[in-house]
Design a protein around this motif. Structure first.
Motif, mmCIF file in Angstrom:
data_model
loop_
_atom_site.group_PDB
_atom_site.id
_atom_site.type_symbol
_atom_site.label_atom_id
_atom_site.label_comp_id
_atom_site.label_asym_id
_atom_site.label_seq_id
_atom_site.Cartn_x
_atom_site.Cartn_y
_atom_site.Cartn_z
ATOM 1 N N PRO A 370 0.815 -1.228 0.000
ATOM 2 C CA PRO A 370 0.000 0.000 0.000
ATOM 3 C C PRO A 370 0.844 1.272 0.000
ATOM 4 O O PRO A 370 0.333 2.349 -0.284
ATOM 5 C CB PRO A 370 -0.826 -0.122 1.285
ATOM 6 C CG PRO A 370 -0.063 -1.052 2.157
ATOM 7 C CD PRO A 370 0.643 -2.000 1.238
ATOM 8 N N ILE A 371 2.135 1.165 0.326
ATOM 9 C CA ILE A 371 3.048 2.303 0.253
ATOM 10 C C ILE A 371 4.436 1.762 -0.044
ATOM 11 O O ILE A 371 4.835 0.720 0.472
ATOM 12 C CB ILE A 371 3.048 3.123 1.572
ATOM 13 C CG1 ILE A 371 3.938 4.357 1.440
ATOM 14 C CG2 ILE A 371 3.483 2.272 2.751
ATOM 15 C CD1 ILE A 371 3.860 5.297 2.638
ATOM 16 N N ARG A 372 5.151 2.457 -0.918
ATOM 17 C CA ARG A 372 6.511 2.049 -1.252
ATOM 18 C C ARG A 372 7.489 2.971 -0.525
ATOM 19 O O ARG A 372 7.535 4.171 -0.799
ATOM 20 C CB ARG A 372 6.748 2.088 -2.756
ATOM 21 C CG ARG A 372 5.969 1.011 -3.509
ATOM 22 C CD ARG A 372 6.418 0.886 -4.950
ATOM 23 N NE ARG A 372 5.709 -0.191 -5.650
ATOM 24 C CZ ARG A 372 5.945 -0.554 -6.901
ATOM 25 N NH1 ARG A 372 6.893 0.085 -7.605
ATOM 26 N NH2 ARG A 372 5.256 -1.536 -7.459
ATOM 27 N N LEU A 373 8.232 2.403 0.392
ATOM 28 C CA LEU A 373 9.161 3.168 1.204
ATOM 29 C C LEU A 373 10.499 3.295 0.494
ATOM 30 O O LEU A 373 10.987 2.344 -0.118
ATOM 31 C CB LEU A 373 9.357 2.489 2.556
ATOM 32 C CG LEU A 373 8.091 2.317 3.415
ATOM 33 C CD1 LEU A 373 8.389 1.417 4.602
ATOM 34 C CD2 LEU A 373 7.569 3.667 3.876
ATOM 35 N N SER A 374 11.098 4.468 0.605
ATOM 36 C CA SER A 374 12.425 4.716 0.044
ATOM 37 C C SER A 374 13.476 4.546 1.142
ATOM 38 O O SER A 374 13.151 4.306 2.311
ATOM 39 C CB SER A 374 12.502 6.123 -0.539
ATOM 40 O OG SER A 374 12.327 7.097 0.496
ATOM 41 N N ASP A 375 14.750 4.698 0.772
ATOM 42 C CA ASP A 375 15.824 4.622 1.763
ATOM 43 C C ASP A 375 15.640 5.668 2.851
ATOM 44 O O ASP A 375 15.804 5.384 4.042
ATOM 45 C CB ASP A 375 17.182 4.810 1.090
ATOM 46 C CG ASP A 375 17.597 3.594 0.266
ATOM 47 O OD1 ASP A 375 16.963 2.531 0.433
ATOM 48 O OD2 ASP A 375 18.548 3.710 -0.522
ATOM 49 N N SER A 376 15.304 6.874 2.438
ATOM 50 C CA SER A 376 15.133 7.950 3.417
ATOM 51 C C SER A 376 13.911 7.708 4.299
ATOM 52 O O SER A 376 13.908 8.055 5.485
ATOM 53 C CB SER A 376 15.014 9.298 2.710
ATOM 54 O OG SER A 376 13.919 9.305 1.803
ATOM 55 N N ASP A 377 12.864 7.109 3.725
ATOM 56 C CA ASP A 377 11.684 6.777 4.538
ATOM 57 C C ASP A 377 12.039 5.739 5.602
ATOM 58 O O ASP A 377 11.595 5.825 6.750
ATOM 59 C CB ASP A 377 10.557 6.219 3.655
ATOM 60 C CG ASP A 377 10.000 7.250 2.700
ATOM 61 O OD1 ASP A 377 10.050 8.445 3.031
ATOM 62 O OD2 ASP A 377 9.526 6.860 1.620
ATOM 63 N N GLN A 378 12.854 4.756 5.206
ATOM 64 C CA GLN A 378 13.164 3.683 6.135
ATOM 65 C C GLN A 378 14.114 4.125 7.243
ATOM 66 O O GLN A 378 14.153 3.510 8.312
ATOM 67 C CB GLN A 378 13.765 2.485 5.404
ATOM 68 C CG GLN A 378 13.863 1.255 6.314
ATOM 69 C CD GLN A 378 14.452 0.060 5.630
ATOM 70 O OE1 GLN A 378 14.781 0.101 4.447
ATOM 71 N NE2 GLN A 378 14.622 -1.034 6.359
ATOM 72 N N GLU A 379 14.873 5.168 7.013
ATOM 73 C CA GLU A 379 15.808 5.631 8.044
ATOM 74 C C GLU A 379 15.099 5.846 9.378
ATOM 75 O O GLU A 379 15.586 5.427 10.427
ATOM 76 C CB GLU A 379 16.478 6.933 7.605
ATOM 77 C CG GLU A 379 17.529 6.764 6.516
ATOM 78 C CD GLU A 379 18.131 8.095 6.114
ATOM 79 O OE1 GLU A 379 17.782 9.124 6.760
ATOM 80 O OE2 GLU A 379 18.940 8.131 5.171
ATOM 81 N N ASN A 380 13.944 6.508 9.318
ATOM 82 C CA ASN A 380 13.223 6.811 10.552
ATOM 83 C C ASN A 380 12.536 5.597 11.151
ATOM 84 O O ASN A 380 12.184 5.595 12.331
ATOM 85 C CB ASN A 380 12.189 7.915 10.291
ATOM 86 C CG ASN A 380 12.831 9.225 9.878
ATOM 87 O OD1 ASN A 380 13.915 9.563 10.348
ATOM 88 N ND2 ASN A 380 12.184 9.963 8.976
ATOM 89 N N LEU A 381 12.323 4.575 10.317
ATOM 90 C CA LEU A 381 11.754 3.336 10.847
ATOM 91 C C LEU A 381 12.817 2.498 11.532
ATOM 92 O O LEU A 381 12.609 1.958 12.620
ATOM 93 C CB LEU A 381 11.117 2.520 9.715
ATOM 94 C CG LEU A 381 9.903 3.095 8.994
ATOM 95 C CD1 LEU A 381 9.441 2.128 7.916
ATOM 96 C CD2 LEU A 381 8.775 3.376 9.951
ATOM 97 N N ASN A 382 13.977 2.390 10.903
ATOM 98 C CA ASN A 382 15.017 1.491 11.379
ATOM 99 C C ASN A 382 15.701 2.005 12.643
ATOM 100 O O ASN A 382 16.018 1.227 13.546
ATOM 101 C CB ASN A 382 16.058 1.289 10.274
ATOM 102 C CG ASN A 382 16.912 0.059 10.500
ATOM 103 O OD1 ASN A 382 16.385 -1.015 10.771
ATOM 104 N ND2 ASN A 382 18.215 0.215 10.392
ATOM 105 N N ILE A 383 15.930 3.297 12.718
ATOM 106 C CA ILE A 383 16.627 3.885 13.858
ATOM 107 C C ILE A 383 15.867 5.117 14.321
ATOM 108 O O ILE A 383 15.643 6.044 13.549
ATOM 109 C CB ILE A 383 18.075 4.271 13.490
ATOM 110 C CG1 ILE A 383 18.859 3.041 13.036
ATOM 111 C CG2 ILE A 383 18.777 4.931 14.674
ATOM 112 C CD1 ILE A 383 20.253 3.357 12.527
ATOM 113 N N ASP A 384 15.482 5.122 15.579
ATOM 114 C CA ASP A 384 14.793 6.276 16.167
ATOM 115 C C ASP A 384 15.563 6.689 17.424
ATOM 116 O O ASP A 384 15.631 5.942 18.396
ATOM 117 C CB ASP A 384 13.352 5.927 16.521
ATOM 118 C CG ASP A 384 12.602 7.112 17.112
ATOM 119 O OD1 ASP A 384 12.421 8.100 16.388
ATOM 120 O OD2 ASP A 384 12.210 7.042 18.285
ATOM 121 N N ALA A 385 16.131 7.883 17.369
ATOM 122 C CA ALA A 385 16.991 8.331 18.460
ATOM 123 C C ALA A 385 16.221 8.565 19.754
ATOM 124 O O ALA A 385 16.768 8.428 20.846
ATOM 125 C CB ALA A 385 17.723 9.611 18.052
#
Length: 526
Positions: A370-385
């Motif tokens: 339903p949504i195609r995530l890009s590298d920049s989109d995944q950054e906030n998913l993979n690592i959250d400070a």
């Protein structure tokens, strides 16, 4: 102890030539909690009773409705209801179609949406094996109307927090499941979903036998820009306890699990064919053949046709009806990924071992996102400070298709527990050794017992190292096992009946970031 022999003869005294061994526990046994149409077998109810199955056929036999005898159509196991709701303008979100210049949104009756049945199908389609089913109740009544806003997540009032919590609590007496999965948790309100996830994590941390695989509310129909609000809501909903036992995947997946034989006119407008007739046979474009078939559905003749025959006739008579069915199937096939991930875990463990990350692999049956995530989109998913809670992305890559592109637990900031493979490997080692050590409960707490335990555990860990589950050039570099007075125990421990064993292991970590350095080299002659 010596034996006194009173009768002359020959006596045989068998001595164990080999020590006890550690038997590896199963690593990919999910426990699914949710609603089923039925839960009865041989006159006995299995609602609110964890039941172990090993095939989808077994699931159908116990938890699905029995099929009527031929020539009647098979009973529908999962009957979601969908409505075509006319829109003033072309919708920008959700599934819709345009007929004769009029746009219709495909909207479900929220009371009829359940995910467990199709999640089990995805689990076995992706290679699953043994599983526990905790059926907490049958399906509830339909509301008879669709949701009003296609942009909001579906909340099914028939799915109750208390039911799912009760089913979860039943698993405290079942140590074998290694995954807790509740696909219908996303059909709860945000607050109820928060309570359920926190309860699941707390139970997993207490039992130390299973990880929880979560889906994210809003993952079925994410806004291209505001989807980050759903991510933030999820992170705020998981609390702070047991995060290393939690894993999440985003977004939902578009599948092929439901086929055209699973959806017909009985799934449209609550079975009211008069509303369907207004679309298939409008005054502006009459279709008398379709009208005749719909009339046979409303008023069956003396020798009525089966639903499958009527469905086939409608598809031939009305191309519009075919479009409607295709769009409804697309909507019905958007499912939470947790069930499929359980199957991926099972295949991963069989082929490569629990220490291998269940990532960079495809999901069988997943054809769209339903949504195609890009590298920049995944950054906030993979690592959250801020929260440190990692969410694993499911992404589309050109030429490769849909891949699982993440291998982290919710405890993303932890150096010890940030990776799924590390968490599951440690659980595997802990539980295997724990069960094997039970043979020595009440044994003498002396050097002989210590040596036997040390040898048993070391032999087991050597096997794991040889298979690639531990890192190090030699077994001595991969693990150490210590037990004995002066090393792991004191004199007080002996007096109080404590035997303390220290096991240190170097678990392999995934290569999550591969950095390749390039530089130019000057050409040389010759």
């Amino acid at each position: 102890m010596s034996t006194t022999f009173a009768t002359p003869g020959v006596y045989i005294n068998e001595i164990n030539g080999f020590p006890n061994s550690v038997v590896p526990v199963a690593t990919a046994v999910p426990a699914f909690i949710g609603y089923t149409p039925n839960a009865e077998y041989q006159g006995k109810s299995y609602y609110n009773k964890p039941f172990k199955i090993n095939s989808f056929a077994e699931f159908q036999a116990i938890f699905m409705l029995p099929n009527p005898p031929p020539p009647a159509d098979p009973a529908r196991q999962y009957s979601p209801q969908y409505y075509l709701v006319a829109q003033k303008t072309t919708p920008t979100e959700g599934e819709y179609l345009t007929l004769s210049g009029q746009s219709y949104s495909i909207l479900p009756d929220p009371n009829t949406i359940y995910y467990l049945y199709n999640s089990i199908r995805l689990f076995y389609q992706n290679g699953g094996g043994d599983a526990y089913i905790v059926a907490v109740g049958p399906y509830g009544p339909a509301s008879g109307k669709p949701i009003t806003d296609p942009t909001v997540s579906v909340i099914n009032p028939n799915v109750q927090l208390t039911d799912l919590q009760r089913g979860l609590a039943l698993l405290t007496k079942e140590p074998e499941p290694t995954m807790y999965i509740c696909p219908e948790a996303t059909l709860l309100s945000l607050n109820d979903n928060t309570t359920l996830m926190e309860t699941m994590l707390l139970q997993a941390e207490t039992m130390q036998t299973a990880v929880c695989i979560f889906d994210v509310i809003g993952g079925a129909n994410p806004d291209p820009i505001l989807y980050t609000n759903d991510i933030q809501n999820f992170r705020n909903s998981t609390g702070s306890a047991g995060l290393n036992y939690g894993v999440s995947y985003y977004p939902f997946i578009g599948t092929t699990i439901m086929q055209s034989t699973d959806i017909d006119f009985t799934n449209l407008f609550g079975g009211d064919t008069k509303q369907l007739a207004a679309i298939l046979n409008p005054p502006s474009a009459p279709n008398p053949v379709a009208a005749q078939i719909l009339g046979m559905i409303q008023t069956p003749p003396a020798k009525p046709l089966s639903n499958s025959q009527l469905q086939a006739a409608l598809l031939v008579a009305s191309p519009v009806y075919g479009q409607i069915i295709n769009h409804v199937l697309t909507e019905a096939n958007i499912l939470p990924p947790s069930g499929a991930m359980a199957g991926v875990y099972a295949v991963n463990d069989q082929e490569a071992g629990v220490w291998n990350s269940p990532a960079n692999t495809s999901i069988v049956g997943a054809v769209s996102l339903p949504i195609r995530l890009s590298d920049s989109d995944q950054e906030n998913l993979n690592i959250d400070a801020v929260s440190g809670k990692s969410i694993n992305a499911i992404r589309f890559f050109n030429g490769q298709g849909i891949l699982i592109w993440g291998a982290r637990t919710l405890d993303g900031n932890s150096q010890d527990w940030r990776y799924i493979s590390v968490r599951r490997t440690m659980t595997f080692l802990e539980q295997s050794i724990k069960l094997a050590a039970r043979a020595y409960v009440f044994s003498p707490n002396n050097a002989n017992t210590w040596a036997a335990l040390q040898s048993m555990i070391s032999s087991f860990l050597t096997g794991v190292w040889q298979e690639g589950g531990l890192q190090g050039a030699s077994p001595a570099a991969a693990f150490s096992v210590s037990v004995g007075l002066g090393t792991t125990m004191t004199a007080d421990d002996l007096l109080n009946g404590y035997m303390r064993i220290s096991v240190k292991v170097a678990v392999v970590h995934p290569a999550e970031f591969i950095v390749i350095s390039f530089e130019q080299q000057q050409a040389t002659s010759g």
